[in-house]
Scaffold this motif. Structure first.
Motif, PDB file in Angstrom:
ATOM      1  N   UNK A  42       4.668  -2.290 -14.801  1.00  0.00           N
ATOM      2  CA  UNK A  42       5.021  -0.959 -15.303  1.00  0.00           C
ATOM      3  C   UNK A  42       5.360  -0.010 -14.161  1.00  0.00           C
ATOM      4  N   UNK A  43       4.597  -0.095 -13.075  1.00  0.00           N
ATOM      5  CA  UNK A  43       4.809   0.826 -11.959  1.00  0.00           C
ATOM      6  C   UNK A  43       6.128   0.566 -11.232  1.00  0.00           C
ATOM      7  N   UNK A  44       6.675  -0.640 -11.346  1.00  0.00           N
ATOM      8  CA  UNK A  44       8.002  -0.861 -10.753  1.00  0.00           C
ATOM      9  C   UNK A  44       9.071  -0.072 -11.506  1.00  0.00           C
ATOM     10  N   UNK A  45       8.763   0.338 -12.759  1.00  0.00           N
ATOM     11  CA  UNK A  45       9.649   1.231 -13.518  1.00  0.00           C
ATOM     12  C   UNK A  45       9.410   2.694 -13.159  1.00  0.00           C
ATOM     13  N   UNK A  46       8.225   2.972 -12.657  1.00  0.00           N
ATOM     14  CA  UNK A  46       7.812   4.369 -12.441  1.00  0.00           C
ATOM     15  C   UNK A  46       8.154   4.842 -11.031  1.00  0.00           C
ATOM     16  N   UNK A  47       7.903   3.995 -10.026  1.00  0.00           N
ATOM     17  CA  UNK A  47       8.001   4.405  -8.630  1.00  0.00           C
ATOM     18  C   UNK A  47       9.252   3.836  -7.971  1.00  0.00           C
ATOM     19  N   UNK A  48       9.826   4.607  -7.065  1.00  0.00           N
ATOM     20  CA  UNK A  48      10.921   4.099  -6.252  1.00  0.00           C
ATOM     21  C   UNK A  48      10.354   3.182  -5.169  1.00  0.00           C
ATOM     22  N   UNK A  49      11.079   2.145  -4.774  1.00  0.00           N
ATOM     23  CA  UNK A  49      10.589   1.254  -3.714  1.00  0.00           C
ATOM     24  C   UNK A  49      10.264   2.026  -2.429  1.00  0.00           C
ATOM     25  N   UNK A  50       9.180   1.632  -1.793  1.00  0.00           N
ATOM     26  CA  UNK A  50       8.840   2.205  -0.499  1.00  0.00           C
ATOM     27  C   UNK A  50       8.266   3.602  -0.530  1.00  0.00           C
ATOM     28  N   UNK A  51       7.871   4.099  -1.699  1.00  0.00           N
ATOM     29  CA  UNK A  51       7.310   5.455  -1.811  1.00  0.00           C
ATOM     30  C   UNK A  51       5.878   5.432  -1.255  1.00  0.00           C
ATOM     31  N   UNK A  52       5.726   5.865   0.005  1.00  0.00           N
ATOM     32  CA  UNK A  52       4.408   5.814   0.646  1.00  0.00           C
ATOM     33  C   UNK A  52       3.432   6.799   0.022  1.00  0.00           C
ATOM     34  N   UNK A  53       3.947   7.912  -0.502  1.00  0.00           N
ATOM     35  CA  UNK A  53       3.074   8.884  -1.161  1.00  0.00           C
ATOM     36  C   UNK A  53       2.409   8.235  -2.378  1.00  0.00           C
ATOM     37  N   UNK A  54       3.219   7.560  -3.201  1.00  0.00           N
ATOM     38  CA  UNK A  54       2.664   6.858  -4.359  1.00  0.00           C
ATOM     39  C   UNK A  54       1.793   5.691  -3.905  1.00  0.00           C
ATOM     40  N   UNK A 101       2.021  -1.547   4.907  1.00  0.00           N
ATOM     41  CA  UNK A 101       1.033  -0.532   4.555  1.00  0.00           C
ATOM     42  C   UNK A 101       1.296   0.067   3.185  1.00  0.00           C
ATOM     43  N   UNK A 102       1.307   1.391   3.108  1.00  0.00           N
ATOM     44  CA  UNK A 102       1.510   2.057   1.817  1.00  0.00           C
ATOM     45  C   UNK A 102       2.943   1.929   1.312  1.00  0.00           C
ATOM     46  N   UNK A 103       3.848   1.444   2.148  1.00  0.00           N
ATOM     47  CA  UNK A 103       5.223   1.197   1.717  1.00  0.00           C
ATOM     48  C   UNK A 103       5.416  -0.238   1.220  1.00  0.00           C
ATOM     49  N   UNK A 104       4.330  -0.978   1.115  1.00  0.00           N
ATOM     50  CA  UNK A 104       4.394  -2.353   0.607  1.00  0.00           C
ATOM     51  C   UNK A 104       4.917  -2.356  -0.824  1.00  0.00           C
ATOM     52  N   UNK A 105       5.707  -3.360  -1.189  1.00  0.00           N
ATOM     53  CA  UNK A 105       6.177  -3.436  -2.579  1.00  0.00           C
ATOM     54  C   UNK A 105       5.028  -3.464  -3.582  1.00  0.00           C
ATOM     55  N   UNK A 106       5.227  -2.787  -4.695  1.00  0.00           N
ATOM     56  CA  UNK A 106       4.243  -2.837  -5.785  1.00  0.00           C
ATOM     57  C   UNK A 106       4.151  -4.256  -6.325  1.00  0.00           C
ATOM     58  N   UNK A 107       5.284  -4.934  -6.326  1.00  0.00           N
ATOM     59  CA  UNK A 107       5.386  -6.319  -6.775  1.00  0.00           C
ATOM     60  C   UNK A 107       6.794  -6.806  -6.500  1.00  0.00           C
ATOM     61  N   UNK A 166      13.640  -9.103  -5.737  1.00  0.00           N
ATOM     62  CA  UNK A 166      13.816  -7.662  -5.609  1.00  0.00           C
ATOM     63  C   UNK A 166      12.589  -6.940  -6.129  1.00  0.00           C
ATOM     64  N   UNK A 167      12.510  -5.660  -5.787  1.00  0.00           N
ATOM     65  CA  UNK A 167      11.365  -4.852  -6.212  1.00  0.00           C
ATOM     66  C   UNK A 167      11.574  -4.190  -7.555  1.00  0.00           C
ATOM     67  N   UNK A 168      12.820  -4.117  -8.000  1.00  0.00           N
ATOM     68  CA  UNK A 168      13.141  -3.353  -9.209  1.00  0.00           C
ATOM     69  C   UNK A 168      13.120  -4.239 -10.444  1.00  0.00           C
ATOM     70  N   UNK A 169      12.709  -3.682 -11.582  1.00  0.00           N
ATOM     71  CA  UNK A 169      12.603  -4.479 -12.816  1.00  0.00           C
ATOM     72  C   UNK A 169      13.973  -4.823 -13.388  1.00  0.00           C
ATOM     73  N   UNK A 170      14.018  -5.644 -14.428  1.00  0.00           N
ATOM     74  CA  UNK A 170      15.296  -6.067 -15.008  1.00  0.00           C
ATOM     75  C   UNK A 170      16.179  -4.878 -15.381  1.00  0.00           C
ATOM     76  N   UNK A 171      17.490  -5.097 -15.223  1.00  0.00           N
ATOM     77  CA  UNK A 171      18.539  -4.147 -15.591  1.00  0.00           C
ATOM     78  C   UNK A 171      18.589  -2.904 -14.702  1.00  0.00           C
ATOM     79  N   UNK A 172      17.848  -2.903 -13.610  1.00  0.00           N
ATOM     80  CA  UNK A 172      17.892  -1.760 -12.687  1.00  0.00           C
ATOM     81  C   UNK A 172      19.164  -1.821 -11.846  1.00  0.00           C
ATOM     82  N   UNK A 198      16.008   1.093   1.540  1.00  0.00           N
ATOM     83  CA  UNK A 198      14.607   0.741   1.313  1.00  0.00           C
ATOM     84  C   UNK A 198      14.431  -0.773   1.172  1.00  0.00           C
ATOM     85  N   UNK A 199      15.433  -1.420   0.608  1.00  0.00           N
ATOM     86  CA  UNK A 199      15.400  -2.894   0.482  1.00  0.00           C
ATOM     87  C   UNK A 199      15.290  -3.554   1.852  1.00  0.00           C
ATOM     88  N   UNK A 200      15.909  -2.931   2.855  1.00  0.00           N
ATOM     89  CA  UNK A 200      15.961  -3.545   4.181  1.00  0.00           C
ATOM     90  C   UNK A 200      14.588  -3.717   4.818  1.00  0.00           C
TER      91      UNK A 200
END
Length: 392
Positions: A21-33, A107-113, A214-220, A229-231
């Motif tokens: 679910x959080x891969x739908x909510x957060x942008x990749x690499x968001x260290x704040x999140x 660190x905190x920029x690690x992929x959520x999944x 990839x870090x983003x869910x289907x159809x992204x 950020x992918x890099x």
């Protein structure tokens, strides 16, 4: 072991569902999140976003939190997981057997999944992988070098990782596939949404023979920021990053710099000094990057102890094998016309008897010829091709 089994590990189902679910909510690499995710855990963080209340994430801007909440309310993680499974894919999270632990260096920029397609085990492949990146609008030279490096690495049992873009990325993937080797494409969009469209067939081949993730869910869909950020994933996943061609402003340079920050090897291939497409690679070489020109040199850096590139030298000439004394006398024989032994001795700084002995040795080896009282170089010695025989 199937993909589903590898993605199992010791991760609780609700943790996997929350991270999907959080891969739908957060942008990749968001260290704040990422900091909140680390503090609350995936389930706790998602519950806070869905539960309401004004002080969900103290110190985080209200607009940002509101955006997270809206996206969390619309997320359907079970549907996303089912869609990926139907396509033969899987969703990996930290704690899975297949999760590459080197990603934790972010660190905190690690992929959520990671959403993954392909038959191979990502963790195993990542342990012996190299990133090949570079310009999209590359030159024929750059495309040739990228394909050649990828082929060489694949033949030596290394996995080639790139971003499936046009130019250097595509050449690298094709080089690895052509050698029957392993390659991984890291996308800046959903793994069911091949981008660029012109590489749909290539990405399909990679999914069959290698891995697409990839870090983003289907159809992204991809965005410029998501490419950058992918890099960081490409840099963290691999043992080292090679930049083949890149301008001064290039995402490939961001990949290399991230790799350097993470303690990975950074390498670059030189190009013409007049080419703007090589300016970025040359900038790296003026810093801490290592110059490489073939797969052997790459493996020498990223491989195990003792995996050295062969020594590089020019061709061995017959005169290179001469004893020092004979070589010294040979150097004293003029290039044109027969020369008396006494003159050769004077030039060499040796006695006449020693000089004559060395000249006979050189004659037996075919380096000089005798004409009357003089000596002259043969073509083996080497006499200029237009030299005329002296009179006897």
């Amino acid at each position: 072991m199937t993909g589903a089994e590898r993605a199992g590990g010791a991760v609780a189902p609700d943790e996997r569902l929350a991270r999907a679910a959080l891969t739908r909510v957060l942008e990749p690499g968001d260290e704040h999140a990422g900091r909140w995710l680390r503090s609350y855990g995936a389930v706790g963080f998602l519950e806070r976003l869905l539960g309401g209340g004004e002080d969900v994430c103290p110190g985080t801007g209200g607009k940002r939190v509101e955006g997270w909440r809206r996206r969390a309310a619309g997320a359907e993680p079970a549907r996303d997981l089912d869609a990926v499974r139907r396509d033969g894919g899987r969703f990996l999270v930290p704690g899975d057997l297949e999760w590459p632990r080197q990603l934790d260096d972010l660190g905190d920029a690690r992929p959520v999944g990671l959403w993954v397609r392909g038959p191979a085990d990502l963790r195993t492949w990542a342990l012996r992988s190299v990133a090949l990146v570079g310009a999209r609008a590359c030159t024929p030279y750059g495309a040739h070098i990228a394909a050649d490096l990828a082929t060489g690495l694949a033949r030596r049992g290394w996995v080639v990782v790139s971003g499936a873009a046009y130019g250097i990325d595509g050449a690298a993937h094709r080089g690895a596939l052509a050698a029957g080797g392993a390659t991984v494409a890291v996308l800046a969009c959903g793994i069911d949404t091949p981008y660029p469209r012109g590489h749909a067939q290539l990405i399909g081949r990679i999914a069959e023979q290698g891995l697409v993730l990839g870090e983003l869910p289907p159809e992204s869909h991809p965005t410029p920021a998501r490419f950058i950020l992918r890099n960081r994933v490409i840099a963290a996943l691999t043992r080292g990053t090679v930049v083949v061609e890149a301008r001064h402003r290039s995402g490939s340079l961001a990949t290399a710099r991230t790799a350097a920050r993470l303690g990975r090897h950074t390498m670059a291939v030189p190009g013409p000094a007049t080419s703007a497409l090589s300016a970025g690679a040359h900038e790296l070489l003026r810093g801490d990057a290592t110059l490489v020109t073939d797969a052997d040199e790459i493996v020498e850096l990223v491989g195990d102890m003792g995996e050295l590139a062969p020594a590089r030298r020019g061709p061995v000439l017959p005169r290179d094998l001469l004893a020092p004394a004979a070589a010294h006398v040979l150097e004293a024989v003029p290039a044109r016309g027969p020369t008396p032994t006494t003159e050769i001795a004077r030039r060499a700084g040796t006695g006449p008897d020693e000089t004559l002995a060395r000249l006979y040795e050189l004659h037996s080896l075919g380096f000089v010829e005798r004409y009357g009282i003089g000596w002259q170089l043969t073509n083996n010695g080497t006499r200029p091709s237009n030299a005329r025989r002296g009179d006897t």
